[in-house]
Write a protein that holds these residues in place. Sequence first.
Motif, mmCIF file in Angstrom:
data_model
loop_
_atom_site.group_PDB
_atom_site.id
_atom_site.type_symbol
_atom_site.label_atom_id
_atom_site.label_comp_id
_atom_site.label_asym_id
_atom_site.label_seq_id
_atom_site.Cartn_x
_atom_site.Cartn_y
_atom_site.Cartn_z
ATOM 1 N N ALA A 64 0.830 -1.207 0.000
ATOM 2 C CA ALA A 64 0.000 0.000 0.000
ATOM 3 C C ALA A 64 0.866 1.259 0.000
ATOM 4 C CB ALA A 64 -0.923 -0.007 1.217
ATOM 5 N N HIS A 67 2.282 1.591 -3.476
ATOM 6 C CA HIS A 67 1.214 1.816 -4.453
ATOM 7 C C HIS A 67 0.662 3.235 -4.371
ATOM 8 C CE1 HIS A 67 -3.195 0.797 -5.670
ATOM 9 N NE2 HIS A 67 -2.573 1.364 -6.664
ATOM 10 N N PRO A 69 -2.348 4.209 -2.890
ATOM 11 C CA PRO A 69 -3.694 3.978 -3.407
ATOM 12 C C PRO A 69 -4.650 5.142 -3.220
ATOM 13 C CG PRO A 69 -3.463 2.909 -1.296
ATOM 14 C CD PRO A 69 -2.110 3.481 -1.647
ATOM 15 N N ALA A 73 -8.984 1.782 -3.005
ATOM 16 C CA ALA A 73 -7.888 0.842 -2.777
ATOM 17 C C ALA A 73 -7.360 0.949 -1.350
ATOM 18 C CB ALA A 73 -6.772 1.062 -3.792
ATOM 19 N N TYR A 77 -6.864 -2.197 1.087
ATOM 20 C CA TYR A 77 -5.627 -2.460 1.835
ATOM 21 C C TYR A 77 -5.902 -2.439 3.343
ATOM 22 C CZ TYR A 77 -2.477 -2.018 -2.217
ATOM 23 O OH TYR A 77 -1.805 -2.204 -3.397
#
Length: 176
Positions: A64, A67, A69, A73, A77
């Motif tokens: 996470a 990423h 997010p 998302a 996560y």
Amino acid sequence: MQSHSYFRGDLLTSRILFAVIFLVCTALLAVAFYMEHVMGLEPCPLCWLQRFAFMAAGLVSLLAWLHGPGTIATRIYGFFLALAAGTGLGLASRQLWLQSLPADQVPACGPSVDYMLEVLPWSEVLATAVRGTGDCAAVVWRFLGLSIPGWSALFFVCVVLVGLYLCLRPAPKRPW
């Protein structure tokens, strides 16, 4: 332009939380390996499973963090973070329960995890580990009155709460 920076700041906060959780899980695993290899404390089957739960929470947090997010998302996560830490909390709670049993009710000690992995199928190793053995009931170290699974449970509770916060917090308001 202002709305974009507002969202970016909110997402940055999520990334910081994921980074902190990753670093905490990494530090806790480093302490566990220090206790094993330097202090000579042999981990019991439930300790191994709790390590895997910290690894899973750390991996989710690392992914996470890298990423970065968006809102949806981040919730996903957060859910998986809470799930990994909740599993660890259940395992730590089981070990604390075993440690609270009177001596005559403690299950028999079992073989080492290494030996079980060599001779038993995975399903049986996992079932034995989750049930716990007499090794899991032994309190071999305390700090500020808490045993190792007590400290693990405390950290797992904190990680579950962060995961639930990330999963359930309201979406940021759009200024338009």
